[in-house]
Design an enzyme around this catalytic site. Structure first.
Site, PDB file in Angstrom:
ATOM      1  N   ASN A 176       0.809  -1.221   0.000  1.00 18.59           N
ATOM      2  CA  ASN A 176       0.000   0.000   0.000  1.00 18.59           C
ATOM      3  C   ASN A 176       0.845   1.277   0.000  1.00 18.59           C
ATOM      4  OD1 ASN A 176       1.015   0.047   2.580  1.00 18.59           O
ATOM      5  ND2 ASN A 176      -0.961  -0.048   3.627  1.00 18.59           N
ATOM      6  N   LYS A 177       2.145   1.152  -0.217  1.00 19.66           N
ATOM      7  CA  LYS A 177       3.017   2.319  -0.158  1.00 19.66           C
ATOM      8  C   LYS A 177       3.121   3.020  -1.512  1.00 19.66           C
ATOM      9  CE  LYS A 177       3.898   1.990   4.197  1.00 19.66           C
ATOM     10  NZ  LYS A 177       2.931   0.941   4.570  1.00 19.66           N
TER      11      LYS A 177
END
Length: 383
Positions: A176-177
């Protein structure tokens, strides 16, 4: 469902993975080294060490700095639990510090000063949501007390200022970065000796790796320290090399969407507070908002979900989690607790369109209007 975050993966990543598989060499080879050099160059550093996760990066840094039993490390409670966990991994004690305010949800210098003792050895600065704290202020604080500064830069890849605050910075490439290798992380340290210690500890303290021994005259190696298995593999590095080419463009798109959100929310939902009202350097990792006190956060979450919009919370305070509450009872962080009770994270990633942002804000406005009517009815009943 419009997701809070979404990785961008496609044909180039698939091709990079296929090349690794065709090569027959899957771990700690040329691609890992190439990724380390490329990532370091983007941040104006001479080198970096790729590892299995940001948690591993934090653990390795604390270990390499010699922090251990009897030592204390200042950490924010408004963070992912790994920040505090890494301190426990080396046998040290995390000391939770409040944030500055709802507008600046970053670890407070004044609160950090109040919690310093003779046992304090380091402070971990979390670049929450991708926003950087005041570097000079923290450097003065650390210099006067002889403390190490470690940056938890999980939210802030691609900013050249990251890794310049103190001893080192730890990065995350989780799914999710801003860029991803699925799992993975990295360490940037300006001191080459510190970076060498991290690199050695990453692979069990072994003086050479398998790939190095393949290309040398001897298969012999030594173990010179207690190390860990925190290596990055070739497949993740290959994905990372592709992702890294797009990171700056993706960060710029995040900035544009964040600016649009601020304008739309100010116009349609003026009761909502958006942190970091004053401009500061950011990688715009997430879009946190703070709901008005009359609003039920769960009602807002439910309403947006019916509109196909995912939301989440960054973060439940670490000091209130069962594991930490039982070990460190009586911790009170009023600003952190107030922020965490009302914070909501709305979708922000490079695939968000202006129309999608407008639909998110429209759903927020509708949910708040319903909440205001409920609150008014309850006040009328109480009267």
């Amino acid at each position: 469902m419009l997701l809070v975050s979404a990785p961008i993966l496609g044909v180039p990543e698939k091709a990079a993975l296929s090349q690794v598989i065709d090569s027959g060499w899957l771990t700690m080879g040329d691609r890992v080294r190439e990724f380390e050099q490329a990532f370091a160059s983007m941040h104006g550093a001479r080198d970096c060490v790729a590892v299995g996760s940001c948690t591993a990066a934090l653990h390795l840094l604390l270990h390499a700095l010699g922090i251990g039993p009897g030592d204390e490390v200042l950490v924010p409670s408004l963070t992912f639990v790994a920040t505090a966990n890494a301190v426990l991994y080396v046998g040290a004690t995390p000391v939770f510090v409040d944030i500055e305010s709802v507008d600046v949800p970053l670890i407070s210098v004044a609160e950090a000063e109040a919690r310093c003792t003779t046992r304090t050895k380091a402070v971990i600065l979390v670049h929450f949501a991708g926003y950087l704290p005041d570097r000079e202020q923290w450097q003065r604080f650390a210099r006067l007390r002889g403390l190490h500064i470690i940056e938890d830069a999980a939210h802030a890849p691609g900013l050249r200022e990251v890794g310049t605050f103190g001893a080192a910075a730890a990065f995350s490439f989780y799914g999710n970065k801003n860029m991803t290798t699925a799992e993975g992380g990295a360490v940037i340290a300006r001191d080459p000796d510190l970076l060498d210690r991290v690199r050695l500890a990453r692979g069990h303290g072994m003086t050479t790796g398998t790939h190095q021994r393949l290309n040398s005259r001897t298969p012999q190696y030594d173990v010179t320290m207690l190390g860990f298995n925190y290596r990055m593999d070739e497949m993740r590095a290959a994905i990372g090399l592709v992702q890294l080419q797009n990171l700056q463009e993706w960060n710029e798109i995040r900035r544009i969407i964040a600016v649009l959100y601020r304008r739309l929310i100010a116009d349609r939902c003026p009761a909502i507070v958006i942190p970091f009202s004053e401009p500061r350097t950011s990688a715009y990792h997430i879009m946190p908002i703070v709901l008005p006190r009359y609003a039920s956060r769960q009602d807002v979450i439910d309403e947006l979900r019916t509109q196909g919009i995912q939301t989440t919370i960054h973060y439940p305070p670490v000091h209130q989690m069962t594991f930490y509450r039982e070990r460190f009872p009586g911790v009170s962080l009023p600003q952190t607790e107030d922020f965490a009770e009302r914070e909501l994270t709305i979708p922000l990633h490079p695939q968000i369109t202006s129309a999608a942002a407008e639909s998110v804000v429209a759903a927020l406005a509708a949910a708040l209007k319903t909440g205001a009517l409920k609150a008014g009815a309850q006040r009328g009943t109480a009267a």
